[in-house]
Scaffold this active site. Sequence first.
Site, PDB file in Angstrom:
ATOM      1  N   GLY A 194       3.261 -39.093  -0.787  1.00 60.19           N
ATOM      2  CA  GLY A 194       3.599 -38.726  -2.159  1.00 60.19           C
ATOM      3  C   GLY A 194       3.145 -37.322  -2.534  1.00 60.19           C
ATOM      4  CG  HIS A 195       3.884 -35.990  -6.562  1.00 65.39           C
ATOM      5  ND1 HIS A 195       4.520 -35.689  -7.730  1.00 65.39           N
ATOM      6  CD2 HIS A 195       3.259 -37.163  -6.759  1.00 65.39           C
ATOM      7  CE1 HIS A 195       4.275 -36.646  -8.597  1.00 65.39           C
ATOM      8  NE2 HIS A 195       3.515 -37.541  -8.040  1.00 65.39           N
ATOM      9  CG  ASN A 196       0.339 -32.839  -6.443  1.00 61.86           C
ATOM     10  OD1 ASN A 196       1.257 -33.265  -7.133  1.00 61.86           O
ATOM     11  ND2 ASN A 196       0.092 -31.567  -6.289  1.00 61.86           N
TER      12      ASN A 196
END
Lengths: 337, 337, 337
Positions: free
Chosen positions: B240-242
């Site tokens: 997922g993002h980050n």
Amino acid sequence: MPSPPYTAAELAERFSLRLHGDGSVRILGVGTLAQAGPGQLAFLANPKYRHQLNATNAGVVVMRESDAEGYPGTALIASDPYTAFARLSALFEPLPSRPPGIHPSADIHPTVRVADDVHVAAFVSIGANSRIEAGAVIGPGCVIGEDCVVGAGSELVARVTLVTRVRLGQRVRIHPGAVLGADGFGLAMDAGRWIKVPQLGGVVVGDDCEIGANTAIDRGAIEDTVLEEDVRLDNLIQIGHNVRIGAHTAMAGCVAVAGSARIGRYCLIGGGAGITGHLEICDRVVITAMSLVTRSIREPGEYSSGTGLMDNRSWRKNAARFRQLDKMARQLRDQEN
Amino acid sequence: MPSPPYTAAELAERFSLRLHGDGSVRILGVGTLAQAGPGQLAFLANPKYRHQLNATNAGVVVMRESDAEGYPGTALIASDPYTAFARLSALFEPLPSRPPGIHPSADIHPTVRVADDVHVAAFVSIGANSRIEAGAVIGPGCVIGEDCVVGAGSELVARVTLVTRVRLGQRVRIHPGAVLGADGFGLAMDAGRWIKVPQLGGVVVGDDCEIGANTAIDRGAIEDTVLEEDVRLDNLIQIGHNVRIGAHTAMAGCVAVAGSARIGRYCLIGGGAGITGHLEICDRVVITAMSLVTRSIREPGEYSSGTGLMDNRSWRKNAARFRQLDKMARQLRDQEN
Amino acid sequence: MPSPPYTAAELAERFSLRLHGDGSVRILGVGTLAQAGPGQLAFLANPKYRHQLNATNAGVVVMRESDAEGYPGTALIASDPYTAFARLSALFEPLPSRPPGIHPSADIHPTVRVADDVHVAAFVSIGANSRIEAGAVIGPGCVIGEDCVVGAGSELVARVTLVTRVRLGQRVRIHPGAVLGADGFGLAMDAGRWIKVPQLGGVVVGDDCEIGANTAIDRGAIEDTVLEEDVRLDNLIQIGHNVRIGAHTAMAGCVAVAGSARIGRYCLIGGGAGITGHLEICDRVVITAMSLVTRSIREPGEYSSGTGLMDNRSWRKNAARFRQLDKMARQLRDQEN
């Protein structure tokens, strides 16, 4: 508002937010509360991060009224700071240029209808009797088969496949590697060998849906697989044939939904969850990550399965006892009597 | 050493291994201990397979000193036979030819900088302001969007997508179908409808990382998603993002990591495991297959969740009792008092 | 039988089914028992839907002898109505045209042998020493690497990748996004860094196999990864290197099988199940959805792991007690004594 920088006052006016502090602060981009500098916009939504407000260097912070009291810097006041930030930050997104036009390499069947202002990139293939509506963007390497529709303003980012009989509504956004309309997994056993059950249905995707990278949505066996409007699917999700997903439902990555399941509206399905086939889940159900749903759910609420994480040594002991649980329960009952 | 065959003595010298037995044995390829013939090299690392040594026909076997005592055939002695075999077997790998040059079908934006000795295959699309560094290989059907960097010596095998703002270090290897830099799954609810949170960050991949087929790594919302050096991801993984993944961490297939999780160095994540968002896992943590991590882990070690496999009839009985487990625990406590 | 409509009598004769009722009914397509109209064919296999028979408007219904008693409409009598329907409905499937010929954009290495009547679509790349046999269909955007074979009558629907040393039997069908023959996940740790173990084997896929969208099957490390004949894999499945899957085994979506597992014939593996490496599963084993197999299975039958779904509040209480289960078992044992 042509392009950054914007002043805090300009942002407040544009998004109808109350300005707190100095409206002349100029904003060039966004940052996190912890890392943003003087030319950046940050936000505070989760109270857990409130302590970061004291030390932030952000030029402007979007926050609730209650967090702004005594804040010495510039703030934009919103009842829902995260939603306000989502809208504000769109101003700073570097959007790639996707001008209308069809790349000369694109291989488009003569029966395809393509609206005038559509962008079709390199190495795109579009099959017979499909239609691409106004303002749609078909990114590089996409394959669209026969009898498909890409609705107005929809975007296939790159390397998306619509196999056959896939009809997308308006403003649908599909990320790379997604495959819609592949054969559903229909098999019948005949004299010791599988025979394939033809998959004659399609896939219908409502307006404003978003479908993540490498997600697969099979087409229906007889009737269609259906996503109602504003359904949001993350990456690597599997949707079996004839599933129906209600409007505004969101699923995190790696969810698997088996054939003919019907899922309600405003549901939230956690990452890696599984939903078996031929069942119904009502509106506003939350399934936590990696839970398995094997029966219909008729009451809104949050549902879970599985066990908590343990160090492996403890886990081995407890998991070994799980095998004896029924015996333990009967012993306990005998002792009670 | 131009090409096979090699003698056992030549192999010993090249890889600084001690030779046991006849150094003139000629080796043309590799095989398993059970199946290898006289012209093949095999290895013995796992003591469980030691009994196969008596019957092997392998021309040369890589093994530990302690396993070689009394072995009548030819051996190469290594303290870590598996690692030695990994190096040796690279001599016998038939590598496809990827000569420098750009295929005439490639669609490359005029602003892209491509080093002289890069291989760009057919049907590759590269967007504005991207850069392909020395010796990189871009296989057929890859799509590279805007503002990406492919570092020196990196290879996108085929049909890889780098969506936007993806920066790969050196010697990164990405397998077909992988998608890096797609929009993170950022949504905010506004008056009953989802609005999209712009994903303004990128993806940074360190040197020597390897990313498996159909794996997806989303770009960050504000800051970047980061893989430090030498991270190894198998197939069909969702990042997922980050998320931040520490150096030398390896994940088996079908792992899902939710947004903003921070994973340490030298971790091993088993297949199908799930890691929820906004938590931290320290260095040298092992997560067993299909376990779910929902809280931060602060001590190195091995962690698990779930139950063991049972025949379905036993499982049904025990799983039914799991629903009564809290009640059972209270009964038991009452009996103790 | 050139094309629809067909009369019920024609269908009965063609498929050797007994006709019940009026043989002159004309059928143009298929429908579900609940939704079909007078020109459509439906089926009744699951007794759970028997009540729909009273209200159906279907022109013809395929059903068992026992269900037809007293049925006033037209029926085709079959001992296995689902299998009979599968065969019948293939008459109504709109098959896209895939005429023999090679699209001018295809990039085919001069050493490739392509049979005369093969269909090769746009943007296909085929590497050195590969072979495409009679009647095969290579859809748009497929990438076939070096030393691959696509057997007679096989179809790669679109955007399929065969990386290297992949040999497909006859009538194999592979859906978009699938990746066969990528490097197995072979790593050895050497002085604190991973080194890659070369993957020198290939993938062998038997006749009549079907492989779903975005599924990944890695090639073997030394020997091959093998699917025997008539194996059916759904979407988003991960098959590690050197796995062997027996004939007629079927797996639902999102299954993960780790390296060197050997799975028997006629097994059914439920969605999201995990199978760890280096174990054996005998013939005719059923694994229920999301179960994890960590040891060899030597007896046919159905196997499960996990817990049932609960409302989150109950689940939290019970899952907390799972951590105390070994302690509870010991308390209980002490009380017994």
